[in-house]
Write a protein that holds these residues in place. Structure first.
Motif, mmCIF file in Angstrom:
data_model
loop_
_atom_site.group_PDB
_atom_site.id
_atom_site.type_symbol
_atom_site.label_atom_id
_atom_site.label_comp_id
_atom_site.label_asym_id
_atom_site.label_seq_id
_atom_site.Cartn_x
_atom_site.Cartn_y
_atom_site.Cartn_z
ATOM 1 N N ALA A 1 1.782 -9.167 3.833
ATOM 2 C CA ALA A 1 0.976 -10.239 4.374
ATOM 3 C C ALA A 1 0.494 -11.336 3.640
ATOM 4 N N ARG A 2 -0.176 -10.837 2.577
ATOM 5 C CA ARG A 2 -0.619 -11.655 1.577
ATOM 6 C C ARG A 2 0.753 -12.320 0.748
ATOM 7 N N ILE A 3 1.594 -11.632 0.352
ATOM 8 C CA ILE A 3 2.695 -12.221 -0.160
ATOM 9 C C ILE A 3 3.474 -13.176 0.429
ATOM 10 N N ASN A 4 3.532 -12.841 1.724
ATOM 11 C CA ASN A 4 4.323 -13.689 2.560
ATOM 12 C C ASN A 4 3.412 -15.109 2.799
ATOM 13 N N GLU B 1 1.555 -3.138 4.437
ATOM 14 C CA GLU B 1 1.430 -4.219 5.355
ATOM 15 C C GLU B 1 0.475 -5.385 4.893
ATOM 16 N N ALA B 2 -0.515 -5.002 4.222
ATOM 17 C CA ALA B 2 -1.444 -5.941 3.866
ATOM 18 C C ALA B 2 -1.179 -6.786 2.707
ATOM 19 N N LEU C 1 10.840 -4.542 2.362
ATOM 20 C CA LEU C 1 10.336 -3.029 2.084
ATOM 21 C C LEU C 1 11.776 -2.239 1.891
ATOM 22 N N ARG C 2 11.628 -1.589 0.417
ATOM 23 C CA ARG C 2 12.913 -0.888 0.104
ATOM 24 C C ARG C 2 12.210 0.580 -0.063
ATOM 25 N N GLU C 3 13.238 1.321 -0.050
ATOM 26 C CA GLU C 3 12.798 2.991 -0.519
ATOM 27 C C GLU C 3 12.921 3.193 -2.187
ATOM 28 N N HIS C 4 11.758 2.986 -2.705
ATOM 29 C CA HIS C 4 11.782 3.256 -4.227
ATOM 30 C C HIS C 4 10.386 3.229 -4.460
ATOM 31 N N ASP C 5 10.033 3.640 -5.529
ATOM 32 C CA ASP C 5 8.550 3.353 -6.291
ATOM 33 C C ASP C 5 8.297 1.953 -6.257
ATOM 34 N N TYR C 6 9.102 1.228 -6.690
ATOM 35 C CA TYR C 6 9.187 -0.313 -6.328
ATOM 36 C C TYR C 6 9.523 -0.659 -4.911
ATOM 37 N N ASN C 7 8.858 -0.680 -4.291
ATOM 38 C CA ASN C 7 9.096 -0.575 -2.531
ATOM 39 C C ASN C 7 8.888 -2.301 -2.087
ATOM 40 N N LEU C 8 8.191 -2.997 -2.635
ATOM 41 C CA LEU C 8 8.358 -4.370 -2.093
ATOM 42 C C LEU C 8 9.094 -5.508 -3.069
ATOM 43 N N TRP C 9 9.953 -5.929 -2.590
ATOM 44 C CA TRP C 9 10.975 -7.024 -3.101
ATOM 45 C C TRP C 9 11.074 -8.390 -2.626
ATOM 46 N N PHE C 10 10.742 -9.141 -3.393
ATOM 47 C CA PHE C 10 10.606 -10.642 -2.657
ATOM 48 C C PHE C 10 11.274 -11.682 -3.542
#
Length: 152
Positions: free
Chosen positions: A84-87, A80-81, A97-106
């Protein structure tokens, strides 16, 4: 979210091809045979209910600057933190947010590749997480719309 008939027709007709004129909402109303007030009320309701995030153009990034898909492996307790910073960066759109080791995609878009590199370095410095930078090599199909159709 339950869509009324006008909202469905509005979405189907104007996901692509928004009128480029001085009074686009009036042109939309004419195309859908309703009033401009009804169009505006429908758009406001879609926004309030979370069904509409924005109205605006989608630019071909290669003609408007540079863009890349980025993934971060974010510890669950920090998602979440970090999200929020990325956004908070104006260059960021589409953050998932995705289900994977790499879970935040933008997606990051900027005036040139050097700007993107500087932003990714800033993200890494601030989060302590190394961005996986996945620039597009070739677009086979990009279409952000889909048919809504009649209510089930």
């Amino acid at each position: 979210m339950q869509l009324d008939s006008l909202s469905r027709r509005l979405i189907d007709r104007f996901q692509h091809g928004m009128p480029l004129c001085a009074e686009p909402y009036r042109a939309m109303a004419e195309a859908l045979e309703c009033s401009e007030e009804e169009i505006l009320a429908s758009l406001e309701q879609l926004e309030r209910s979370g069904g509409l995030s924005r109205i605006g153009p989608v630019f071909e990034h290669s003609r408007a600057g540079a863009s890349t898909l980025v993934a971060l492996a974010v510890p669950v307790a920090r998602v979440e933190a970090v999200a929020a910073r990325i956004n908070s960066f104006p260059e960021v759109n589409h953050n998932y947010l995705r289900e994977h080791d790499y879970n935040l995609w933008f997606v990051v878009t900027g005036p040139d590749r050097a700007h993107l590199d500087a932003l990714l370095a800033q993200i890494e410095a601030e989060t302590g997480l190394t961005p996986l930078d996945l620039p597009m090599e070739c677009a086979y199909r990009i279409d952000l719309g889909f048919p809504i159709g009649d209510a089930p």
